[in-house]
Design a protein around this motif. Sequence first.
Motif, mmCIF file in Angstrom:
data_model
loop_
_atom_site.group_PDB
_atom_site.id
_atom_site.type_symbol
_atom_site.label_atom_id
_atom_site.label_comp_id
_atom_site.label_asym_id
_atom_site.label_seq_id
_atom_site.Cartn_x
_atom_site.Cartn_y
_atom_site.Cartn_z
ATOM 1 N N SER A 2 9.184 6.058 -12.983
ATOM 2 C CA SER A 2 8.563 7.386 -13.242
ATOM 3 C C SER A 2 9.331 8.730 -13.164
ATOM 4 O O SER A 2 10.297 8.608 -12.441
ATOM 5 N N PRO A 3 9.076 9.566 -14.078
ATOM 6 C CA PRO A 3 9.932 10.834 -14.118
ATOM 7 C C PRO A 3 10.413 11.526 -12.677
ATOM 8 O O PRO A 3 9.438 11.822 -12.012
ATOM 9 N N SER A 4 11.642 11.685 -12.549
ATOM 10 C CA SER A 4 11.912 12.327 -11.436
ATOM 11 C C SER A 4 11.916 13.795 -11.648
ATOM 12 O O SER A 4 12.269 14.449 -12.479
ATOM 13 N N SER B 92 0.654 -1.075 0.062
ATOM 14 C CA SER B 92 0.075 -0.073 -0.037
ATOM 15 C C SER B 92 0.873 1.315 -0.005
ATOM 16 O O SER B 92 0.463 2.519 -0.330
ATOM 17 N N GLN B 93 2.065 1.281 0.522
ATOM 18 C CA GLN B 93 2.989 2.466 0.194
ATOM 19 C C GLN B 93 3.437 2.761 -0.903
ATOM 20 O O GLN B 93 3.292 3.858 -1.321
ATOM 21 N N ILE B 94 3.387 1.707 -1.965
ATOM 22 C CA ILE B 94 3.627 1.908 -3.246
ATOM 23 C C ILE B 94 2.456 2.435 -3.957
ATOM 24 O O ILE B 94 2.580 3.196 -4.817
ATOM 25 N N LEU B 95 1.388 1.637 -3.661
ATOM 26 C CA LEU B 95 0.237 1.761 -4.604
ATOM 27 C C LEU B 95 -0.999 2.677 -3.997
ATOM 28 O O LEU B 95 -1.952 2.775 -4.659
ATOM 29 N N GLY B 96 -0.889 2.736 -2.802
ATOM 30 C CA GLY B 96 -2.155 3.314 -2.218
ATOM 31 C C GLY B 96 -3.397 2.392 -2.393
ATOM 32 O O GLY B 96 -3.136 1.139 -2.153
ATOM 33 N N ASN B 97 -4.282 2.786 -2.656
ATOM 34 C CA ASN B 97 -5.642 2.111 -2.807
ATOM 35 C C ASN B 97 -5.686 0.765 -3.569
ATOM 36 O O ASN B 97 -6.371 -0.135 -3.736
ATOM 37 N N HIS B 98 -4.776 0.879 -4.818
ATOM 38 C CA HIS B 98 -4.983 -0.014 -5.969
ATOM 39 C C HIS B 98 -4.235 -1.113 -5.450
ATOM 40 O O HIS B 98 -4.371 -2.098 -6.285
ATOM 41 N N ALA B 99 -3.551 -1.191 -4.397
ATOM 42 C CA ALA B 99 -2.781 -2.523 -3.942
ATOM 43 C C ALA B 99 -3.387 -3.491 -3.967
ATOM 44 O O ALA B 99 -3.035 -4.774 -4.243
ATOM 45 N N GLU B 100 -4.614 -3.615 -3.466
ATOM 46 C CA GLU B 100 -5.412 -4.740 -3.163
ATOM 47 C C GLU B 100 -6.075 -5.490 -4.503
ATOM 48 O O GLU B 100 -5.910 -6.750 -4.466
ATOM 49 N N THR B 101 -6.109 -4.545 -5.460
ATOM 50 C CA THR B 101 -6.514 -5.225 -6.811
ATOM 51 C C THR B 101 -5.456 -5.547 -7.549
ATOM 52 O O THR B 101 -5.675 -5.992 -8.676
ATOM 53 N N MET B 102 -4.180 -5.540 -7.284
ATOM 54 C CA MET B 102 -3.258 -5.799 -8.331
ATOM 55 C C MET B 102 -2.485 -7.113 -7.820
ATOM 56 O O MET B 102 -2.493 -7.498 -6.757
ATOM 57 N N GLN C 49 1.590 -7.917 -11.487
ATOM 58 C CA GLN C 49 1.646 -6.558 -12.108
ATOM 59 C C GLN C 49 2.249 -5.622 -10.808
ATOM 60 O O GLN C 49 2.787 -4.631 -11.074
ATOM 61 N N LEU C 50 2.384 -6.156 -9.580
ATOM 62 C CA LEU C 50 2.922 -5.255 -8.524
ATOM 63 C C LEU C 50 4.494 -5.258 -8.852
ATOM 64 O O LEU C 50 5.161 -4.257 -8.770
ATOM 65 N N VAL C 51 5.243 -6.587 -9.149
ATOM 66 C CA VAL C 51 6.423 -6.201 -9.524
ATOM 67 C C VAL C 51 6.812 -5.412 -10.844
ATOM 68 O O VAL C 51 7.614 -4.499 -10.449
ATOM 69 N N LYS C 52 5.909 -5.524 -11.747
ATOM 70 C CA LYS C 52 5.957 -4.608 -12.796
ATOM 71 C C LYS C 52 5.937 -3.234 -12.612
ATOM 72 O O LYS C 52 6.663 -2.486 -12.968
ATOM 73 N N PHE C 53 4.877 -2.949 -11.705
ATOM 74 C CA PHE C 53 4.557 -1.583 -11.307
ATOM 75 C C PHE C 53 5.844 -1.172 -10.753
ATOM 76 O O PHE C 53 6.484 -0.060 -10.895
#
Lengths: 181, 539
Positions: free
Chosen positions: A28-30, A5-15, A19-23
């Motif tokens: 993402s641009p610095s 959830s630290q990485i993805l917020g609310n999307h974590a549960e559905t991934m 997908q999580l590894v890929k994400f």
Amino acid sequence: MKEKSQILGNHAETMSEEQLVKFSSTVSPSTTKSYEEMGKELKDRIVKLLGRSLAIREVDAGSCNGCEIEIAALTNSIYDVERFGIHFVSSPRHADLLLVTGPASRNMEAALRRTYDATPGPKIVIAVGACALDGGIFGDTYATTAGIDKVVPVDVYIPGCPPRPELLVQGLLLAVNRLKR
Amino acid sequence: MKESGLGNYVEEIKTKFSNKIKKFDYNHNEVHFHIRDPNDIREICGHIHLDMEARLATIIGTDERNNGGGFVIRYVFEKTGEDVFMFVIVSLGNANSFPSIVSCVPAASLYEREIRDMLGLLPVGNPDTRPLVLHEHWPQGVYPLRKEFDIKTKVARKEGQYEFVRVEGDGICEIPVGPVHAGIIEPGHFRFSVLGENIINLETRLFYAHKGVEKLAESMAPEGVVSLAERISGDESVANSTAYCQAVEKLLQVQVPDRAKKIRTVFAELERIYNHIGTLGGMATDAGFAFGAARLNILKERMMRLNETLCGSRILFGVNRIGGVRCEVERENQKLILEKTGETLRDFDRMAAFLKSKASLIDRLRDTGKISKKAARDLGIVGVAARCVGIDVDTRRDHPYASYAIHNGRTPQQAMQDQIEMEKRAGDAMSRFEVRIKEVRDSFDIIKNSLDLESDGLYAEIPEAMEPFKSALGYAESHRGQTLHWVMTGENNSIFRYKVRTASFCNWPIMEFAVSSDIVPDFPLVNKSFDLSYSGNDL
């Protein structure tokens, strides 16, 4: 679960795990670091981990040539990645890292696999560009495999159509940082 | 005047083949001849190509079985200097084969092989029966452009071997190169047969980057295909998307605003400039002159940064839309273009003069990769490759589009001088080097003269519904040469068939002739001097 959830917020549960590894391995641009800062950091890491230089083999697995233009721009006198210890080599046998572009066309599948096999380990594979992530606009059709990771294992994904040279360097930095682990 | 031009061709062909032509009709600058019997195509195409001296522009195969037309093949010819495209259209009915026209139109060979692979129609009489698009690992009976073929089909791989032309004799070796190359370039395979360093034969094998673009377009909305057209070849995005948009605009009879036309011209020339400068830099690299390459690549980067400021993409994605352009060029950006291109032109001129003064570079370029006018004409090549051997073709002038018509005013004296200059061109890498330098300068001029933008809109409204089964041909001159996009509409605002033929498809075959008197180390230089796209060829 906390990590997710630290990485993805609310999307974590559905991934899914995949997908999580890929994400988490997608750049993402610095917004904080400049190109020069990232380059210096990259150079330090390369010297520490690899001794002198990072050897890259670029493989076009059916891209539109857009990503090649940006990768080639890395070698011009303005971006000049050679000063960070990065060298584009002519053979996969000399390479530490493969930069792969394109949706992996079916006609390039065998050649990509053979290039991967010819690269000595430990090796890193970076998928460059939107097509390389999941087929992009070319999608999943009779002529494509819908992403480089369908053909060879991928460590880092650099999105963009095409990704700017700054993002390419940031992706290289992410990849080199993972090399330690 | 345009109408009478069309009329002359109709009369000439009608009187000669009156009993073989079912009917004819017009569509803007296209004249369509519908042929009764497929067995007559060789005679009619032969007449158009050999006696009327028209160039084969493309051959389009379509699967119209569901609408009662059977398989239909359209042969498209154009005559240099006239804004006319002649279509010879023949329906094959239920037949699965058609007579090959290779014996009288050599350029047709690759198109016929493509039709065989993609539609499963056999060109009877084409001596080359090897697969082209679908490599040896594709099983028999897979024909992607047939309507019953689902685009998502995953075909199992099979074992197979491609038969290269074998050169045999004492001391002859083969050098296989690619599809993964030494540089940062696209995939393709080159098979050299050599005696020592001398190239005896070169065979190019392409289509490694085949991504199913034409089939994919049939499952996309017409507006979405603009993005696809941009990604046919990343560095000719403006040319390809312009050609596609123009085809659809012609179909829908939409009048593009003058401001949009000029913006298209400006971006098309910006694209030509950054690519030509990049190619000149590449030629310097391949001739071993790193300093020249470094300087030119700085200029290329500068132009790409200008591109980004103007439209948000360094390689000019997202400029076009159907009916006009997406991208506004505000007054301050017009000033920026003038300022930046002026600076770049000044540095470019200095660099061009410097390169031309280096004897070691000129020595590498002169007489290297020489092509003959005869071979160039027979293969119907286009763009810089044609102009470097004195074949004066340029879609911007021959079929004016965007706002190019306003740049075509030449006095008779200028026209004569141009012709004299054309006649002097030798067809070697040096002439391609010089043609590119000249074209970069011309592009700067065109941009300068296009920036007095009208104040009408960026795009015209497009009708919501498209009439099904109408077709139109769009065209543009990319930095490589003519690109043709033919669009046929289907039911419910879909695309029934999208046929793309970029300049690279026409020009690749000349490579095999160009290197025939060279040594292996010259190949990269010759290859770069033509600057052909793999992705644009393979689709």
